[in-house]
Design an enzyme around this catalytic site. Structure first.
Site, short mmCIF file in Angstrom:
data_model
loop_
_atom_site.label_atom_id
_atom_site.label_comp_id
_atom_site.label_asym_id
_atom_site.label_seq_id
_atom_site.Cartn_x
_atom_site.Cartn_y
_atom_site.Cartn_z
N ARG A 30 -55.74 -30.06 20.68
CA ARG A 30 -54.37 -29.61 20.43
C ARG A 30 -53.45 -30.07 21.56
O ARG A 30 -53.82 -30.00 22.74
CB ARG A 30 -54.33 -28.08 20.28
CG ARG A 30 -55.05 -27.63 19.04
CD ARG A 30 -54.80 -26.19 18.66
NE ARG A 30 -55.76 -25.82 17.63
CZ ARG A 30 -55.64 -26.10 16.34
NH1 ARG A 30 -54.57 -26.71 15.88
NH2 ARG A 30 -56.59 -25.75 15.47
N ASP A 31 -52.27 -30.56 21.16
CA ASP A 31 -51.28 -31.00 22.15
C ASP A 31 -50.83 -29.79 22.98
O ASP A 31 -50.60 -28.70 22.45
CB ASP A 31 -50.08 -31.65 21.44
CG ASP A 31 -49.21 -32.45 22.39
OD1 ASP A 31 -49.20 -33.69 22.27
OD2 ASP A 31 -48.55 -31.84 23.26
N ASN A 88 -47.31 -43.83 19.60
CA ASN A 88 -46.22 -44.38 20.40
C ASN A 88 -46.76 -45.50 21.28
O ASN A 88 -47.83 -45.38 21.86
CB ASN A 88 -45.60 -43.29 21.29
CG ASN A 88 -44.87 -42.24 20.48
OD1 ASN A 88 -44.19 -42.55 19.51
ND2 ASN A 88 -45.01 -40.98 20.87
N VAL A 97 -48.68 -41.12 28.05
CA VAL A 97 -50.07 -41.18 28.48
C VAL A 97 -50.66 -42.50 27.98
O VAL A 97 -50.67 -42.77 26.77
CB VAL A 97 -50.88 -39.98 27.93
CG1 VAL A 97 -52.32 -40.05 28.41
CG2 VAL A 97 -50.24 -38.65 28.35
N HIS A 101 -53.33 -42.66 21.52
CA HIS A 101 -53.55 -41.38 20.85
C HIS A 101 -52.71 -41.34 19.58
O HIS A 101 -51.60 -41.85 19.55
CB HIS A 101 -53.20 -40.21 21.76
CG HIS A 101 -51.90 -40.35 22.49
ND1 HIS A 101 -51.78 -41.13 23.61
CD2 HIS A 101 -50.67 -39.85 22.25
CE1 HIS A 101 -50.54 -41.09 24.05
NE2 HIS A 101 -49.84 -40.33 23.23
P1 AMP Z 1 -46.96 -39.71 24.11
O1 AMP Z 1 -45.53 -39.41 24.42
O2 AMP Z 1 -47.14 -40.32 22.75
O3 AMP Z 1 -47.65 -40.50 25.20
O4 AMP Z 1 -47.66 -38.31 23.99
C1 AMP Z 1 -48.41 -37.71 25.01
C2 AMP Z 1 -48.72 -36.33 24.53
O5 AMP Z 1 -49.78 -35.81 25.31
C3 AMP Z 1 -47.55 -35.35 24.65
O6 AMP Z 1 -47.23 -34.82 23.37
C4 AMP Z 1 -48.06 -34.30 25.62
O7 AMP Z 1 -47.59 -33.01 25.31
C5 AMP Z 1 -49.56 -34.44 25.46
N1 AMP Z 1 -50.35 -34.01 26.61
C6 AMP Z 1 -50.21 -34.40 27.90
N2 AMP Z 1 -51.13 -33.81 28.67
C7 AMP Z 1 -51.90 -33.05 27.85
C8 AMP Z 1 -53.02 -32.20 28.06
N3 AMP Z 1 -53.56 -32.01 29.27
N4 AMP Z 1 -53.55 -31.57 26.98
C9 AMP Z 1 -53.02 -31.73 25.75
N5 AMP Z 1 -51.97 -32.53 25.50
C10 AMP Z 1 -51.40 -33.18 26.54
#
Ligand code: AMP
Length: 115
Positions: A30-31, A88, A97, A101
């Site tokens: 889960r995000d 993305n 990140v 994903h």
């Molecule tokens: P993006 O902007 O596509 O790179 O999305 C990165 C996603 O990772 C975001 O929606 C963050 O909320 C999520 N995220 C970052 N760190 C964590 C974590 N430790 N556990 C769960 N989700 C995370």
């Protein structure tokens, strides 16, 4: 060599995450900052920094990510109501990140993304 991110630690269970599915190829959790009632990230266990780094060798892996996403959507009870899968890539898409994903987002009307 691509640098590991926090997602590698989640895959190895070194930091807490709400993991909903894991096998030898992918991990789904889960995000931490959900944008909808269901917001789950499906990631490959292998580090691929961006979609630009996906190769033909990853074809099965990417297909598996979609199948896992569809299975989780069913588990979450949003397969019929609908959901969105988003990946993305780099700055203009807001990638934060650098470990690819797939966002599985649903549980409410998401509106139109384009148009
Ligand atoms: P993006 O902007 O596509 O790179 O999305 C990165 C996603 O990772 C975001 O929606 C963050 O909320 C999520 N995220 C970052 N760190 C964590 C974590 N430790 N556990 C769960 N989700 C995370």
């Amino acid at each position: 060599m691509a640098e590991e991110t926090i997602f590698s630690k989640i895959i190895r269970h070194e930091i807490p995450a709400d993991i909903v599915f894991q096998d030898d190829k992918v991990t789904a959790f889960r995000d931490i900052s959900p944008q909808a009632p269901t917001h789950i990230l499906i990631i490959p266990n292998k580090l691929i920094p961006t979609v630009n780094h996906v190769t033909e060798q990853d074809e099965q892996l990417l297909g598996h990510m979609v199948i896992v996403a569809a299975n989780i959507a069913k588990q979450e009870g949003i397969d019929e109501s609908g959901y969105r899968l988003i990946m993305n890539c780099n700055k203009d898409a807001g990638q934060e990140v650098f470990h690819i994903h797939m966002h599985l987002i649903g549980g409410k009307n998401l509106g139109r993304l384009i148009g």
